[in-house]
Scaffold this motif. Sequence first.
Motif, PDB file in Angstrom:
ATOM      1  N   SER A  96       3.424   3.263  -1.000  1.00  0.00           N
ATOM      2  CA  SER A  96       2.893   2.100  -1.712  1.00  0.00           C
ATOM      3  C   SER A  96       3.704   1.792  -2.968  1.00  0.00           C
ATOM      4  O   SER A  96       3.770   0.634  -3.391  1.00  0.00           O
ATOM      5  N   GLY A 194      -1.760  -4.217  -5.731  1.00  0.00           N
ATOM      6  CA  GLY A 194      -3.073  -4.544  -5.183  1.00  0.00           C
ATOM      7  C   GLY A 194      -3.057  -4.737  -3.687  1.00  0.00           C
ATOM      8  O   GLY A 194      -3.929  -4.229  -2.969  1.00  0.00           O
ATOM      9  N   TYR A 195      -2.048  -5.449  -3.175  1.00  0.00           N
ATOM     10  CA  TYR A 195      -1.952  -5.662  -1.736  1.00  0.00           C
ATOM     11  C   TYR A 195      -1.726  -4.334  -1.007  1.00  0.00           C
ATOM     12  O   TYR A 195      -2.308  -4.084   0.042  1.00  0.00           O
ATOM     13  N   ILE A 198      -4.790  -2.051  -0.343  1.00  0.00           N
ATOM     14  CA  ILE A 198      -5.663  -2.362   0.791  1.00  0.00           C
ATOM     15  C   ILE A 198      -5.287  -1.525   2.008  1.00  0.00           C
ATOM     16  O   ILE A 198      -6.152  -1.007   2.724  1.00  0.00           O
ATOM     17  N   PHE A 201      -6.645   2.121   2.717  1.00  0.00           N
ATOM     18  CA  PHE A 201      -7.979   2.377   3.254  1.00  0.00           C
ATOM     19  C   PHE A 201      -7.968   2.649   4.755  1.00  0.00           C
ATOM     20  O   PHE A 201      -8.958   3.135   5.302  1.00  0.00           O
TER      21      PHE A 201
END
Length: 277
Positions: A96, A194-195, A198, A201
């Motif tokens: 990430s 932020g993207y 996601i 998860f």
Amino acid sequence: MTTIAPAATHPAAASAAAPPAARPRPRALTAESVFIHRSLLHSLRDGEALLMAILLPTMLMLLFTFVFGGALDPSGGYVDYVVPGIILLCAGFGASSTAVYVARDMSTGIIDRFRTMPLRAGSVLTGHVVASLARNLLATAVVIVVALLVGFRPTAGFGEWLAAIGLIALYIFAITYLFAAIGLAAGSPDAASGYGFILLFLPYLSSAFVPVETLPGWLQWVAEHQPITPIIEAIRGFLMGTPMGDSLWWALGWCALIIAFSAWWGAWLFRRKAGRR
């Protein structure tokens, strides 16, 4: 009759009249190696990001093993079940950061300098992806060592370990390319973070922490038809000898699809944002 010799052309005028020579494009993989070295240096300087990519999955593994493990598996073998999922979670945390690095490059103006150079559009992304792969394999090795210290006991032989590591590396490569493309699509490093969050998860909606059949009916369908579950089941099959069925083929197919889509999307976004249409 006297013949008048033509006036000699001034060197400066001749050079001004001549068309500019095309700059040679770097030889194959030269640009890629430069950007890989650049990204590796950035990774070494950003030690906090690497430390967090190791600490967060390790803390989650200790949490699930010692806090929730007794309730989920009173026999004490829950650590053997949860480690494959933690490995992919570790890869996701590490990958990430690639989205943030790429988005930072796009927003700081360094790409405008790269535009003036005869570089392939994908070389910048390749540098980020390969550096992230090396960084995440190191983090994965640390997580596996910690897992062995807290009771993880795989039954895999040498060949199974190689197969598991190869599949883990393929997944890291795929998810990192996807995060790199997300970094290009995002408008800022904060948005990229932020993207990317996601996607982190997805392991929680798979067989990473509990068997799929224990989930609610509607969630079982989601867990069975997303890429993380077959990858985890294949890794679990290699390391623990559990039945994997056709999970390996689904895992390879998902990874190949993610890589192909991310490479195409990333190259298109880079050409578009860098002005190379």
